[in-house]
Design a protein around this motif. Structure first.
Motif, PDB file in Angstrom:
ATOM      1  N   ARG A  12       0.810  -1.214   0.000  1.00 12.39           N
ATOM      2  CA  ARG A  12       0.000   0.000   0.000  1.00 12.39           C
ATOM      3  C   ARG A  12       0.850   1.275   0.000  1.00 12.39           C
ATOM      4  O   ARG A  12       1.850   1.371   0.705  1.00 12.39           O
ATOM      5  CB  ARG A  12      -0.910   0.009   1.232  1.00 12.39           C
ATOM      6  CG  ARG A  12      -1.889   1.156   1.234  1.00 12.39           C
ATOM      7  CD  ARG A  12      -2.717   1.154   2.497  1.00 12.39           C
ATOM      8  NE  ARG A  12      -1.898   1.506   3.667  1.00 12.39           N
ATOM      9  CZ  ARG A  12      -2.394   1.660   4.890  1.00 12.39           C
ATOM     10  NH1 ARG A  12      -3.679   1.466   5.098  1.00 12.39           N
ATOM     11  NH2 ARG A  12      -1.595   1.983   5.897  1.00 12.39           N
ATOM     12  N   LYS A  71       0.222   5.139   0.933  1.00  7.47           N
ATOM     13  CA  LYS A  71      -0.727   6.026   1.626  1.00  7.47           C
ATOM     14  C   LYS A  71       0.072   7.230   2.139  1.00  7.47           C
ATOM     15  O   LYS A  71       0.655   7.192   3.200  1.00  7.47           O
ATOM     16  CB  LYS A  71      -1.398   5.290   2.787  1.00  7.47           C
ATOM     17  CG  LYS A  71      -2.503   6.071   3.501  1.00  7.47           C
ATOM     18  CD  LYS A  71      -3.173   5.173   4.562  1.00  7.47           C
ATOM     19  CE  LYS A  71      -4.302   5.903   5.269  1.00  7.47           C
ATOM     20  NZ  LYS A  71      -3.816   6.994   6.135  1.00  7.47           N
ATOM     21  N   LYS A  72       0.078   8.277   1.338  1.00  7.43           N
ATOM     22  CA  LYS A  72       0.932   9.420   1.618  1.00  7.43           C
ATOM     23  C   LYS A  72       0.257  10.693   1.113  1.00  7.43           C
ATOM     24  O   LYS A  72      -0.478  10.658   0.123  1.00  7.43           O
ATOM     25  CB  LYS A  72       2.295   9.219   0.932  1.00  7.43           C
ATOM     26  CG  LYS A  72       3.411  10.060   1.461  1.00  7.43           C
ATOM     27  CD  LYS A  72       4.725   9.594   0.834  1.00  7.43           C
ATOM     28  CE  LYS A  72       5.901  10.405   1.322  1.00  7.43           C
ATOM     29  NZ  LYS A  72       7.172   9.956   0.704  1.00  7.43           N
ATOM     30  N   SER A  73       0.524  11.808   1.774  1.00  2.41           N
ATOM     31  CA  SER A  73      -0.173  13.059   1.442  1.00  2.41           C
ATOM     32  C   SER A  73       0.797  14.142   0.988  1.00  2.41           C
ATOM     33  O   SER A  73       1.970  14.159   1.377  1.00  2.41           O
ATOM     34  CB  SER A  73      -0.962  13.562   2.648  1.00  2.41           C
ATOM     35  OG  SER A  73      -1.925  12.616   3.060  1.00  2.41           O
ATOM     36  N   GLU A  81      -4.333  13.237  -0.216  1.00  5.75           N
ATOM     37  CA  GLU A  81      -3.758  11.907   0.036  1.00  5.75           C
ATOM     38  C   GLU A  81      -3.820  11.032  -1.208  1.00  5.75           C
ATOM     39  O   GLU A  81      -4.839  10.947  -1.879  1.00  5.75           O
ATOM     40  CB  GLU A  81      -4.500  11.222   1.178  1.00  5.75           C
ATOM     41  CG  GLU A  81      -3.891   9.875   1.560  1.00  5.75           C
ATOM     42  CD  GLU A  81      -4.664   9.180   2.655  1.00  5.75           C
ATOM     43  OE1 GLU A  81      -4.198   9.206   3.815  1.00  5.75           O
ATOM     44  OE2 GLU A  81      -5.755   8.622   2.367  1.00  5.75           O
ATOM     45  N   TYR A 140      -3.782   7.270  -2.300  1.00  2.16           N
ATOM     46  CA  TYR A 140      -4.032   5.948  -1.728  1.00  2.16           C
ATOM     47  C   TYR A 140      -4.132   4.946  -2.875  1.00  2.16           C
ATOM     48  O   TYR A 140      -5.059   5.007  -3.698  1.00  2.16           O
ATOM     49  CB  TYR A 140      -5.329   5.962  -0.929  1.00  2.16           C
ATOM     50  CG  TYR A 140      -5.558   4.719  -0.101  1.00  2.16           C
ATOM     51  CD1 TYR A 140      -5.304   4.709   1.265  1.00  2.16           C
ATOM     52  CD2 TYR A 140      -6.027   3.545  -0.683  1.00  2.16           C
ATOM     53  CE1 TYR A 140      -5.510   3.573   2.034  1.00  2.16           C
ATOM     54  CE2 TYR A 140      -6.231   2.400   0.070  1.00  2.16           C
ATOM     55  CZ  TYR A 140      -5.981   2.424   1.417  1.00  2.16           C
ATOM     56  OH  TYR A 140      -6.169   1.293   2.178  1.00  2.16           O
TER      57      TYR A 140
END
Length: 422
Positions: free
Chosen positions: A280, A282-284, A380, A382
């Protein structure tokens, strides 16, 4: 045949009596029973070693015909764990126990006979303890051959508990044998120290319960890639024993945690990502809210040159123009729906992910806004990379954000960054 056996028995008895008289003659007064015990014990040990060698040779020779672990996994497991050696010890000691009364007259020196009998009985206790230990190893070898790692983990917990209980029980039996104490006397006194035993074996009991729970739920096994936020640990499980669990971290260090933590602490099992070869992302990205704006006709025409969003902008432009035809004060940009640079960029980022060959197209994929913070608006990303190998995953993630960070300038967006005054 019977006559020959009787002659042999008579010969042994005669030889034993002569040896007894000779040792009695040379022994110091009052210490003759010690000399007799040493000689008798030495003879019995020699007989035991000879018989043990013969029995082990025969038993192991037979077991070697069943080397194929695919066809004979049980026999192979027994042979590998050396249970056959313990069986040889047991048979050899049985012979010693049977003939020990034939060495020296049976009614001579009661102290010597008592010492020898207790020594033989103690030998039985030690051999049975070793057979238990090797038997547990045989069970582990069997499930290793079958590659049933969940049962191996359960067996680890059970075997460690059995070993500790076995040591405790065989120690009591051994003390009873050595000193001639009745077992009921020792067992009866255990009630007074039950609380102490529970306190001492607290971790053992918890580890046993955890091992059974983890194996039955099949939530973890040796080799799984896990993360433990409480300790900041991420790596592969290398061993699960009764008291401790060892985790090989990705920096080649080894962390040990109490096994019962597997039951009481949050554990993230990341093995599914490894097995599916996805991981995965998942970073903004934080954007400065002051850089948000409505797009003008000129901005839209300029952004239509971006292939991924050209059709989207074309369709949206026609749709919004139709809506504005019946609006009052349609010349006012705030009236009615409008395209924004952050909204169009969000759509662009989504299309970019959908066209990235390194992103798993079958997994969840979205670009979403999170709650506004003092640092700006988080956007974000995702999705799932289609390669779970650490270095490849980091490269895929970095490529995505490298592109989006730079591409945001085309939309007149400002990425939040703490300015440092020199």
């Amino acid at each position: 045949m019977n006559d020959q056996l009787q002659e042999t028995k008579n010969f042994i008895q005669e030889l034993s009596e002569q040896l007894y008289l000779y040792i009695t003659k040379i022994s110091p007064s009052g210490l003759d029973w010690i000399f007799h015990a040493m000689v008798k014990l030495s003879l019995l040990i020699a007989i035991f070693l000879l018989a043990d060698f013969i029995f082990k040779f025969i038993i192991n020779f037979v077991f070697r015909f069943f080397r194929n672990e695919t066809k004979f996994p049980v026999i192979k497991s027994i042979y590998q764990s050396k249970v056959t050696n313990s069986l040889g010890h047991l048979l050899a000691l049985g012979i010693v126990a049977g003939i020990q009364t034939s060495i020296f007259p049976p009614n001579s020196l009661p102290k010597t006979n008592i010492f020898i009998i207790r020594s033989v009985n103690l030998g039985f206790v030690l051999i049975l303890a070793g057979m238990l230990y090797r038997g547990l190893t045989a069970f582990r070898n069997y499930f290793t051959i079958k590659q049933d790692f969940y049962k191996i983990m359960a067996l680890n917990a059970i075997s460690e508990t059995m070993k500790i209980l076995g040591i405790f029980i065989f120690s009591i039996v051994g003390i009873c044998v050595i000193f001639g104490i009745k077992g009921s006397t020792i067992v009866g006194s255990l009630g007074a120290i039950t609380a102490v035993l529970v306190l001492v074996f607290r971790d053992t009991i918890l580890g046993f319960v955890t091992g059974i729970h983890v194996s039955t739920s099949k939530s973890l096994k040796v080799g799984d890639w896990i993360g433990i936020p409480k300790y900041g640990i991420e790596g592969n499980i290398s061993d699960i024993s009764l008291l401790t669990t060892k985790i090989t971290n990705f920096d080649k260090t080894i962390s040990s945690i109490p096994t019962y933590d597997l039951l009481t602490t949050e554990i993230k099992n990341l093995q599914v990502m490894s097995e599916s070869n996805t991981r995965r992302i998942k970073k903004s990205i934080y954007f400065n809210i002051n850089s948000f704006k409505f797009l003008t006709e000129e901005d839209i025409d300029r952004l239509k040159e971006i292939n991924l969003i050209s059709e989207y902008l074309e369709g949206k432009s026609i749709e919004l123009k139709k809506e504005k035809e019946n609006l009052k004060h349609s010349d006012k940009i705030v009236n009615g729906r409008q395209l924004t640079n952050i909204g169009v960029f969000r759509y662009y980022a989504q299309k970019y992910l959908e066209n990235d060959p390194d992103v798993d197209q079958d997994g969840a994929m979205m670009v979403r806004q999170l709650d506004i913070t003092p640092q700006g608006l988080p956007l974000e990303i995702y999705c799932f990379a289609n390669d779970s190998k650490w270095e490849h995953f980091e490269q895929i993630q970095a490529d995505i954000f490298d592109h989006l960070l730079v591409a945001s300038k085309e939309f007149d967006l400002q990425v939040m960054q703490v300015s440092v005054k020199v």
